[in-house]
Design a protein around this motif. Structure first.
Motif, PDB file in Angstrom:
ATOM      1  N   MET A  72       0.861  -1.184   0.000  1.00  8.98           N
ATOM      2  CA  MET A  72       0.000   0.000   0.000  1.00  8.98           C
ATOM      3  C   MET A  72       0.896   1.233   0.000  1.00  8.98           C
ATOM      4  SD  MET A  72      -2.283  -1.494   3.169  1.00  8.98           S
ATOM      5  CE  MET A  72      -3.438  -0.141   3.286  1.00  8.98           C
ATOM      6  N   LYS A  73       0.301   2.407  -0.152  1.00  5.04           N
ATOM      7  CA  LYS A  73       1.069   3.644  -0.087  1.00  5.04           C
ATOM      8  C   LYS A  73       0.299   4.713   0.695  1.00  5.04           C
ATOM      9  CE  LYS A  73       3.878   3.438  -4.313  1.00  5.04           C
ATOM     10  NZ  LYS A  73       4.056   4.012  -5.672  1.00  5.04           N
ATOM     11  N   ALA A  74       1.049   5.573   1.373  1.00  2.00           N
ATOM     12  CA  ALA A  74       0.488   6.747   2.040  1.00  2.00           C
ATOM     13  C   ALA A  74       1.038   7.987   1.357  1.00  2.00           C
ATOM     14  CB  ALA A  74       0.847   6.757   3.518  1.00  2.00           C
ATOM     15  N   PHE A  85      -4.889   5.027  -0.257  1.00  2.00           N
ATOM     16  CA  PHE A  85      -5.674   4.792  -1.467  1.00  2.00           C
ATOM     17  C   PHE A  85      -6.331   3.420  -1.399  1.00  2.00           C
ATOM     18  CE2 PHE A  85      -6.012   3.459  -5.994  1.00  2.00           C
ATOM     19  CZ  PHE A  85      -6.834   4.479  -6.458  1.00  2.00           C
ATOM     20  N   ARG A  86      -7.633   3.408  -1.210  1.00  2.00           N
ATOM     21  CA  ARG A  86      -8.451   2.198  -1.204  1.00  2.00           C
ATOM     22  C   ARG A  86      -7.901   1.115  -0.262  1.00  2.00           C
ATOM     23  NH1 ARG A  86     -10.573   0.487  -7.037  1.00  2.00           N
ATOM     24  NH2 ARG A  86     -12.323  -0.116  -5.722  1.00  2.00           N
ATOM     25  N   PRO A  87      -7.621   1.438   0.990  1.00  2.00           N
ATOM     26  CA  PRO A  87      -7.059   0.425   1.901  1.00  2.00           C
ATOM     27  C   PRO A  87      -8.000  -0.745   2.144  1.00  2.00           C
ATOM     28  CG  PRO A  87      -7.773   2.357   3.136  1.00  2.00           C
ATOM     29  CD  PRO A  87      -7.836   2.733   1.683  1.00  2.00           C
ATOM     30  N   ASP A  88      -9.300  -0.526   2.009  1.00  2.00           N
ATOM     31  CA  ASP A  88     -10.251  -1.620   2.198  1.00  2.00           C
ATOM     32  C   ASP A  88     -10.003  -2.748   1.207  1.00  2.00           C
ATOM     33  OD1 ASP A  88     -11.070   0.393   0.288  1.00  2.00           O
ATOM     34  OD2 ASP A  88     -12.994  -0.647   0.110  1.00  2.00           O
ATOM     35  N   LEU A 118       0.581   3.955  13.046  1.00  2.00           N
ATOM     36  CA  LEU A 118       1.993   3.869  12.674  1.00  2.00           C
ATOM     37  C   LEU A 118       2.372   5.006  11.725  1.00  2.00           C
ATOM     38  CD1 LEU A 118       4.698   2.323  12.664  1.00  2.00           C
ATOM     39  CD2 LEU A 118       3.777   0.918  10.787  1.00  2.00           C
ATOM     40  N   ILE A 119       1.512   5.272  10.745  1.00  2.00           N
ATOM     41  CA  ILE A 119       1.796   6.344   9.788  1.00  2.00           C
ATOM     42  C   ILE A 119       1.815   7.702  10.479  1.00  2.00           C
ATOM     43  CG2 ILE A 119       0.866   7.577   7.779  1.00  2.00           C
ATOM     44  CD1 ILE A 119      -0.136   4.813   6.791  1.00  2.00           C
ATOM     45  N   LYS A 120       0.907   7.913  11.408  1.00  2.00           N
ATOM     46  CA  LYS A 120       0.893   9.197  12.116  1.00  2.00           C
ATOM     47  C   LYS A 120       2.189   9.411  12.900  1.00  2.00           C
ATOM     48  CE  LYS A 120      -3.315   8.705  13.970  1.00  2.00           C
ATOM     49  NZ  LYS A 120      -4.543   9.062  14.740  1.00  2.00           N
ATOM     50  N   ILE A 121       2.705   8.339  13.500  1.00  2.00           N
ATOM     51  CA  ILE A 121       3.943   8.449  14.262  1.00  2.00           C
ATOM     52  C   ILE A 121       5.132   8.730  13.340  1.00  2.00           C
ATOM     53  CG2 ILE A 121       5.600   7.095  15.623  1.00  2.00           C
ATOM     54  CD1 ILE A 121       3.164   5.775  16.965  1.00  2.00           C
ATOM     55  N   ASP A 122       5.140   8.078  12.171  1.00  2.00           N
ATOM     56  CA  ASP A 122       6.266   8.228  11.238  1.00  2.00           C
ATOM     57  C   ASP A 122       5.893   9.089  10.027  1.00  2.00           C
ATOM     58  OD1 ASP A 122       8.018   6.846  12.775  1.00  2.00           O
ATOM     59  OD2 ASP A 122       8.052   5.024  11.575  1.00  2.00           O
ATOM     60  N   ALA A 123       4.972  10.029  10.221  1.00  2.00           N
ATOM     61  CA  ALA A 123       4.497  10.862   9.107  1.00  2.00           C
ATOM     62  C   ALA A 123       5.618  11.674   8.477  1.00  2.00           C
ATOM     63  CB  ALA A 123       3.386  11.788   9.590  1.00  2.00           C
ATOM     64  N   SER A 124       6.642  12.012   9.241  1.00  2.00           N
ATOM     65  CA  SER A 124       7.750  12.803   8.688  1.00  2.00           C
ATOM     66  C   SER A 124       8.554  12.017   7.658  1.00  2.00           C
ATOM     67  CB  SER A 124       8.674  13.280   9.812  1.00  2.00           C
ATOM     68  OG  SER A 124       9.284  12.180  10.465  1.00  2.00           O
ATOM     69  N   TRP A 125       8.316  10.710   7.560  1.00  2.00           N
ATOM     70  CA  TRP A 125       9.002   9.879   6.578  1.00  2.00           C
ATOM     71  C   TRP A 125       8.317   9.904   5.212  1.00  2.00           C
ATOM     72  CZ3 TRP A 125      13.526   7.023   6.737  1.00  2.00           C
ATOM     73  CH2 TRP A 125      14.191   7.017   7.960  1.00  2.00           C
ATOM     74  N   ILE A 126       7.145  10.520   5.106  1.00  2.11           N
ATOM     75  CA  ILE A 126       6.506  10.645   3.789  1.00  2.11           C
ATOM     76  C   ILE A 126       7.329  11.636   2.982  1.00  2.11           C
ATOM     77  CG2 ILE A 126       4.421  11.284   2.522  1.00  2.11           C
ATOM     78  CD1 ILE A 126       2.790  10.513   4.944  1.00  2.11           C
ATOM     79  N   PRO A 127       7.961  11.193   1.896  1.00  6.54           N
ATOM     80  CA  PRO A 127       8.897  12.057   1.185  1.00  6.54           C
ATOM     81  C   PRO A 127       8.199  13.056   0.268  1.00  6.54           C
ATOM     82  CG  PRO A 127       8.789   9.932   0.102  1.00  6.54           C
ATOM     83  CD  PRO A 127       7.892   9.836   1.317  1.00  6.54           C
ATOM     84  N   SER A 128       8.830  14.195   0.069  1.00  6.88           N
ATOM     85  CA  SER A 128       8.337  15.155  -0.910  1.00  6.88           C
ATOM     86  C   SER A 128       8.713  14.666  -2.306  1.00  6.88           C
ATOM     87  CB  SER A 128       8.958  16.529  -0.658  1.00  6.88           C
ATOM     88  OG  SER A 128      10.379  16.458  -0.757  1.00  6.88           O
ATOM     89  N   GLY A 129       8.090  15.245  -3.326  1.00  9.26           N
ATOM     90  CA  GLY A 129       8.371  14.827  -4.699  1.00  9.26           C
ATOM     91  C   GLY A 129       7.155  14.217  -5.346  1.00  9.26           C
ATOM     92  N   GLU A 130       6.931  14.543  -6.605  1.00 10.20           N
ATOM     93  CA  GLU A 130       5.704  14.147  -7.310  1.00 10.20           C
ATOM     94  C   GLU A 130       5.534  12.642  -7.423  1.00 10.20           C
ATOM     95  OE1 GLU A 130       3.671  14.806 -11.719  1.00 10.20           O
ATOM     96  OE2 GLU A 130       5.110  16.262 -10.962  1.00 10.20           O
ATOM     97  N   GLU A 131       6.615  11.889  -7.585  1.00  9.89           N
ATOM     98  CA  GLU A 131       6.509  10.444  -7.769  1.00  9.89           C
ATOM     99  C   GLU A 131       6.849   9.665  -6.496  1.00  9.89           C
ATOM    100  OE1 GLU A 131       8.727   9.131 -11.130  1.00  9.89           O
ATOM    101  OE2 GLU A 131       7.520  10.232 -12.571  1.00  9.89           O
ATOM    102  N   ASN A 132       7.057  10.372  -5.389  1.00 11.81           N
ATOM    103  CA  ASN A 132       7.449   9.720  -4.146  1.00 11.81           C
ATOM    104  C   ASN A 132       6.249   9.463  -3.237  1.00 11.81           C
ATOM    105  OD1 ASN A 132      10.046   9.985  -5.127  1.00 11.81           O
ATOM    106  ND2 ASN A 132      10.536  11.767  -3.860  1.00 11.81           N
ATOM    107  N   ALA A 133       6.391   8.471  -2.371  1.00 10.10           N
ATOM    108  CA  ALA A 133       5.319   8.136  -1.431  1.00 10.10           C
ATOM    109  C   ALA A 133       5.909   7.317  -0.286  1.00 10.10           C
ATOM    110  CB  ALA A 133       4.212   7.345  -2.134  1.00 10.10           C
ATOM    111  N   LEU A 134       5.086   6.997   0.695  1.00 11.87           N
ATOM    112  CA  LEU A 134       5.491   6.118   1.782  1.00 11.87           C
ATOM    113  C   LEU A 134       4.865   4.747   1.540  1.00 11.87           C
ATOM    114  CD1 LEU A 134       7.077   6.046   4.470  1.00 11.87           C
ATOM    115  CD2 LEU A 134       4.892   6.453   5.636  1.00 11.87           C
ATOM    116  N   TYR A 135       5.705   3.787   1.206  1.00 12.93           N
ATOM    117  CA  TYR A 135       5.223   2.437   0.920  1.00 12.93           C
ATOM    118  C   TYR A 135       4.950   1.701   2.225  1.00 12.93           C
ATOM    119  CZ  TYR A 135       4.913  -2.136  -1.353  1.00 12.93           C
ATOM    120  OH  TYR A 135       4.486  -3.362  -1.806  1.00 12.93           O
TER     121      TYR A 135
END
Length: 355
Positions: A72-74, A85-88, A118-135
């Protein structure tokens, strides 16, 4: 579920530069973990510092491969919202994989809660950049120390996070693929429709051979007749032929991709003919000869849309769309990523906001 226990890391890592991420090479500061036993069911959910885990050498995952996972990605939107995106769909598929591998299913709301915290705790790891994401990689492994061939009685569920860039160095640019005729990835009645490690292990040799020959990915054919198209690498595959978009039907040996489902829904909403059916290589070759094979592309969480510029099948080399990204492939990529990142209207309700 039991109350979620949180232990924060006291040794935070240095984050990589967004321009140098690659795919799956870096991992965030924390991970989610939950245990299963016959007596307690799924229990003891916790978020803890990312690090090694201890397993008995006789843990059943090592010997009989009882394992399933998801991808998945955040994203962080332009207005700062954290979204999935559509985690269900991913959690539904995880449980379907569990069913096939005789692994106890997980309550989707419980796992989603763990993932979002988990994502809220490590939210700073979501990278900037148009093609980047947190896997996001949830996975379950069999942990019982036993060499008997049966389902394990204990399991460990974990979720780890990885800041990622484009899955392919080519990005949204077309890739070349090799149609595999020697090896088989999956067959009906097997585990091809499950997201489990053995499917991917079986694909590595063919992938290595293809790369040595200058191709980015392998196009898999069916395991019975070696005639019908199934998947391309770790993605579902689509072909635009004379205005119609065709993708192999889910026959029990093909993974039900979340991006695949999203593409089909978008095409239908745009009034573009789309069909799910058997697709023979001979049909694609004939369409190419007649100039009717307009586009081809793979779909998956990692790459989203990966245009196919050429296919090698035996002695034939098929150039598709002049080796350029097709208009439909680009539109699908822009639409899905636009919805994911909050740049486009989410009329289909696919964006999940993390509160």
């Amino acid at each position: 579920m039991d109350s979620l226990h949180i232990e924060l890391s006291q040794n935070l890592k240095q984050k990589p530069e967004p321009s140098a991420l690659g795919f799956g090479q870096y991992f965030s500061d924390h991970m989610f973990m939950m245990e299963y036993s016959l007596e307690k069911g799924w229990h003891d959910p916790k978020i803890m510092p990312y690090g090694p885990i201890a397993l008995d050498p006789s843990a059943m995952v090592f010997h009989y491969g009882q394992e399933v996972f998801e991808g998945m990605k955040a994203y962080r939107t332009a207005i700062g919202e954290l979204v999935l995106f559509r985690p269900d769909m991913n959690l539904k598929r995880l449980n379907e994989s569990c069913e096939r591998l005789s692994i106890p299913q997980v309550e989707p709301s419980t796992l989603l809660q763990g993932i979002t915290e988990l994502i809220k705790i490590d939210a700073s790891w979501i990278p900037s950049g148009e093609e980047n994401a947190l896997y996001i990689r949830p996975f379950i492994i069999a942990t019982e120390p036993c060499l008997g061939v049966r389902a394990s009685h204990t399991y460990k569920l974990m979720v780890i996070l990885s800041p990622v860039g484009s899955y392919y160095p080519e990005g949204i640019h077309p890739v070349s693929i090799y149609v595999e005729q020697r090896y088989v990835r999956a067959f009906r009645g097997g585990t091809g429709a499950a997201k489990t490690a053995s499917n991917y292990a079986a694909s590595i040799k063919a992938q290595e051979d293809a790369k040595q020959s200058g191709y980015s990915q392998v196009l898999w054919l069916d395991g019975v007749e070696s005639k019908y198209v199934e998947e391309v690498g770790s993605m579902n595959v689509f072909f635009k032929v004379n205005g119609e978009v065709i993708t192999p039907a889910l026959s029990g040996s093909i993974l039900a991709g979340v991006t695949r489902d999203s593409v089909i829904a978008l095409l239908k909403s745009w009034g573009i003919p789309v069909s799910e059916r058997k697709v023979a290589m001979e049909e694609l070759v004939e369409a190419h000869k007649q100039g009717l094979l307009e586009e081809a592309f793979g779909t998956g969480t990692a790459a989203v849309i990966s245009p196919i510029g050429s296919m090698k099948w035996g002695e034939l080399e098929l150039s598709i769309g002049g080796g350029k990204t097709g208009k439909l492939s680009k539109k699908l990529y822009d639409t899905i990523t636009g919805i994911q990142r909050g740049q486009l209207d989410d009329s289909l309700g696919w964006r999940y906001r993390i509160e």
